[in-house]
Design a protein around this motif. Structure first.
Motif, short mmCIF file in Angstrom:
data_model
loop_
_atom_site.label_atom_id
_atom_site.label_comp_id
_atom_site.label_asym_id
_atom_site.label_seq_id
_atom_site.Cartn_x
_atom_site.Cartn_y
_atom_site.Cartn_z
N LYS A 59 -15.72 -1.09 10.03
CA LYS A 59 -16.32 0.24 10.04
C LYS A 59 -15.21 1.28 10.09
N PHE A 60 -15.16 2.13 9.09
CA PHE A 60 -14.24 3.26 9.09
C PHE A 60 -14.93 4.37 9.87
N GLU A 61 -14.53 4.51 11.12
CA GLU A 61 -15.19 5.41 12.05
C GLU A 61 -15.20 6.87 11.58
N GLY A 112 -4.34 2.03 6.12
CA GLY A 112 -5.50 1.39 6.74
C GLY A 112 -6.58 0.98 5.74
N LEU A 113 -6.26 1.03 4.46
CA LEU A 113 -7.25 0.74 3.43
C LEU A 113 -7.67 -0.73 3.40
N LEU A 114 -6.79 -1.63 3.83
CA LEU A 114 -7.10 -3.06 3.84
C LEU A 114 -6.97 -3.62 5.26
N LEU A 123 0.84 -1.20 0.00
CA LEU A 123 0.00 0.00 0.00
C LEU A 123 0.87 1.25 0.00
N LYS A 124 1.93 1.24 0.81
CA LYS A 124 2.85 2.37 0.86
C LYS A 124 3.53 2.57 -0.49
N ALA A 140 -9.03 9.51 6.60
CA ALA A 140 -10.02 8.57 7.16
C ALA A 140 -9.55 7.13 7.06
N PHE A 141 -8.53 6.87 6.24
CA PHE A 141 -8.05 5.50 6.01
C PHE A 141 -6.61 5.30 6.47
#
Length: 169
Positions: A67-69, A37-39, A29-30, A134-135
Motif C-alpha cells: 500500500k502506497f500510503e 520506492g517504486l519496487l 531505479l536511480k 508518493a513513491f
C-alpha cells in the motif's frame, strides 16, 4: 518471461540473494531516474539488467501487495516482474497490478514528467498520474558524527599519503 530470453540473460548483469538484489534494484531505479520506492519487493531471489536492450527482471519468493500510503493505493507485485527501461520510462511492464475501485488493473507503462509527476498506464490506455514524492522512500544515511569519528581513526592509524589512497579506493 517473454522479454527475458536466453540471449538477454547471457548479456545481462544478474545478481542473486535478497541483500544484493535490493541494492541493485534501487541502483537501477536511480539510473533510469525513477523513484527509489517504486519496487518495494521482499525476499528478492534474482535481479537482472541488460543495459543494451533495456530488459530488466526481478524474481521474488512470493507475490506481495504493497500500500502506497501517500496516495492510498494498493499495488500487487507477482513473483516475476519484467520490463524494458530507459531514462524516465518503464515499458512492457509485466507482473504489476494496481487496485482501482474493486478491480485489479495491470500496469504496462510508467513514465515521469516534468513537474514531479509520475504516470501509470494500463494496456487499455487508462492512466493515472501522481506526485513522484508518493513513491520516494527516505534513504538511510549514517549520522555524520559516526562518519567523522571513523575518518579520525583512519587518519591516526595511517600516514597522510596512505589515508588519501584509502579514501579514493
Amino acid at each position: 518471461m517473454g522479454l527475458v530470453t536466453e540471449e538477454v540473460r547471457a548479456k545481462a548483469e544478474s545478481y542473486t540473494g535478497d541483500e544484493i538484489c535490493q541494492e541493485k534494484a534501487k541502483c537501477f531505479l536511480k539510473e533510469i531516474c525513477m523513484p527509489n520506492g517504486l519496487l518495494p519487493l521482499k525476499d528478492i531471489e534474482e535481479v537482472g539488467y541488460d543495459r543494451e536492450s533495456g530488459v530488466v527482471w526481478l524474481k521474488q519468493k512470493k507475490s506481495i501487495t504493497h500500500k502506497f500510503e501517500a496516495i492510498d493505493k494498493l499495488v500487487s507485485y507477482a513473483t516475476e516482474v519484467t520490463a524494458v527501461v530507459e531514462t524516465g520510462k518503464i515499458k512492457k511492464l509485466t507482473g504489476v497490478k494496481a487496485k482501482e475501485l474493486l478491480i485489479w488493473v495491470g500496469i504496462s507503462d510508467i513514465y515521469t514528467e516534468d513537474g514531479g509527476k509520475i504516470t501509470f498506464k494500463s494496456p487499455t490506455t487508462l492512466s493515472r498520474t501522481f506526485p513522484v514524492s508518493a513513491f520516494v522512500v527516505p534513504e538511510e544515511v549514517e549520522p555524520a558524527k559516526e562518519k567523522s569519528s571513523e575518518a579520525t581513526e583512519v587518519k591516526e592509524a595511517v600516514p597522510v599519503k596512505e589515508a588519501v589512497a584509502v579514501k579514493e579506493a
